[in-house]
Motif scaffolding. Structure first.
Motif, PDB file in Angstrom:
ATOM      1  N   THR A 123       0.834  -1.205   0.000  1.00 24.17           N
ATOM      2  CA  THR A 123       0.000   0.000   0.000  1.00 24.17           C
ATOM      3  C   THR A 123       0.866   1.252   0.000  1.00 24.17           C
ATOM      4  OG1 THR A 123      -1.727  -1.160   1.247  1.00 24.17           O
ATOM      5  CG2 THR A 123      -1.825   1.248   1.224  1.00 24.17           C
ATOM      6  N   ASP A 188      -3.248   3.684  -2.676  1.00 30.70           N
ATOM      7  CA  ASP A 188      -3.260   2.717  -3.769  1.00 30.70           C
ATOM      8  C   ASP A 188      -2.588   1.423  -3.323  1.00 30.70           C
ATOM      9  OD1 ASP A 188      -4.524   4.387  -5.572  1.00 30.70           O
ATOM     10  OD2 ASP A 188      -2.706   4.922  -6.676  1.00 30.70           O
ATOM     11  N   VAL A 189      -3.099   0.304  -3.786  1.00 33.91           N
ATOM     12  CA  VAL A 189      -2.461  -0.993  -3.556  1.00 33.91           C
ATOM     13  C   VAL A 189      -1.743  -1.382  -4.846  1.00 33.91           C
ATOM     14  CG1 VAL A 189      -2.808  -3.428  -2.971  1.00 33.91           C
ATOM     15  CG2 VAL A 189      -4.208  -1.658  -1.885  1.00 33.91           C
ATOM     16  N   THR A 212      -3.280  -2.358  -8.317  1.00 36.45           N
ATOM     17  CA  THR A 212      -4.277  -3.430  -8.292  1.00 36.45           C
ATOM     18  C   THR A 212      -5.559  -2.998  -7.593  1.00 36.45           C
ATOM     19  OG1 THR A 212      -3.321  -4.340  -6.254  1.00 36.45           O
ATOM     20  CG2 THR A 212      -2.504  -5.211  -8.353  1.00 36.45           C
ATOM     21  N   ALA A 213      -5.497  -1.934  -6.807  1.00 36.67           N
ATOM     22  CA  ALA A 213      -6.687  -1.386  -6.163  1.00 36.67           C
ATOM     23  C   ALA A 213      -6.430   0.095  -5.914  1.00 36.67           C
ATOM     24  CB  ALA A 213      -7.002  -2.101  -4.860  1.00 36.67           C
ATOM     25  N   GLU A 214      -7.299   0.934  -6.420  1.00 36.25           N
ATOM     26  CA  GLU A 214      -7.110   2.365  -6.258  1.00 36.25           C
ATOM     27  C   GLU A 214      -7.567   2.821  -4.885  1.00 36.25           C
ATOM     28  OE1 GLU A 214      -8.856   4.629  -9.357  1.00 36.25           O
ATOM     29  OE2 GLU A 214      -7.593   3.774 -10.933  1.00 36.25           O
ATOM     30  N   GLU A 216      -9.410   4.795  -2.033  1.00 34.01           N
ATOM     31  CA  GLU A 216     -10.741   5.373  -1.927  1.00 34.01           C
ATOM     32  C   GLU A 216     -10.602   6.857  -1.667  1.00 34.01           C
ATOM     33  OE1 GLU A 216     -13.027   3.411   1.016  1.00 34.01           O
ATOM     34  OE2 GLU A 216     -12.821   1.412   0.116  1.00 34.01           O
TER      35      GLU A 216
END
Length: 246
Positions: A123, A188-189, A212-214, A216
């Motif tokens: 992260t 962000d991940v 891989t994951a924005e 929030e």
């Protein structure tokens, strides 16, 4: 000598290794700095004697025989004051990235120093720029740089935070990884690949970043109030228009 014999050698001892080029960091004034690796381990070759013509021959997977001195700088073990020759025996090797995410924070991680590695599910954490503001990355280690300089960014895993780097000689501001890091947001991940460089602890030179994951996006109080005001004004205008039509 084998990789185990190289590891056992003392600092400043003459070493001779056969290894394979994985990436080229830089060439300047007839010296080259390259990341190399074989099936057993990796060797960072710093300022090796190399003509510009020979530098162009050092493609990924090229086998070379390096003669130099084992050196250490701020924890980074390398071969310095080296010469080399290309071993043209048809042999080639390109390392797959070894996932070392679970080794972060352990002594075992250092055993893979300079290898081509990967990190998953980390992260992005906030850094502080030269003006004291929160940032997802910094130009130069203290935020005092500009576009084209090394990029520094913090990432965490299992509650611990680490500083990773995009080394501008290795991956300049025209590369995908440089662009990707400048677009990161705190939270962000990311998954990453790169070379396990060492500077006062782990400080990987990253060559690939994938979100891989924005993160929030948190709506600020002011933004919430502004949205509510705009909605109320819109409803009021609609009521007035309705009354006029009646």
């Amino acid at each position: 000598m084998s990789y185990d014999e190289y590891i056992a050698a003392e600092i400043d001892e003459l070493v001779v290794v056969e290894t394979y080029v994985q990436a080229k960091q830089s060439w300047w004034d007839d010296t080259a700095t390259v990341y190399t690796q074989d099936e057993d381990g990796a060797y960072f070759i710093y300022n090796m004697e190399c003509s510009e013509e020979d530098y162009e021959l050092l493609e990924e997977g090229t086998k070379i025989r390096v003669t130099g001195y084992k050196a250490e700088w701020s924890g980074e073990v390398e071969i310095a004051d080296a010469t080399f020759e290309i071993v043209d025996d048809g042999d080639s090797y390109v390392a797959d990235a070894l996932d070392v995410t679970e080794l972060l924070g352990t002594d075992e991680l250092e055993e893979h120093q300079n290898e081509y590695v990967s990190f998953t599910g980390m992260t992005v954490e906030a850094s502080e720029d030269a003006d004291g503001n929160e940032a997802a990355f910094l130009y130069s280690w203290d935020g005092s740089g500009t576009d084209g300089d090394d990029l520094y960014f913090n990432v965490s895993y299992n509650g611990e935070t680490y500083t990773f780097t995009v080394e501008s000689y290795l991956c300049d501001n025209t590369t995908d990884v440089y662009q990707a890091v400048t677009e990161l947001k705190v939270g962000d991940v990311v998954d990453m690949e790169g070379f396990l460089y060492w500077y006062e602890g782990v400080n990987p030179h990253i060559t690939s970043v994938t979100v891989t994951a924005e993160a929030e996006e948190e709506e600020t109080e002011a933004e919430t109030e502004e949205a509510e005001t705009e909605e109320a004004e819109s409803e009021e205008a609609a009521e007035e228009e309705s009354e006029t039509e009646e």
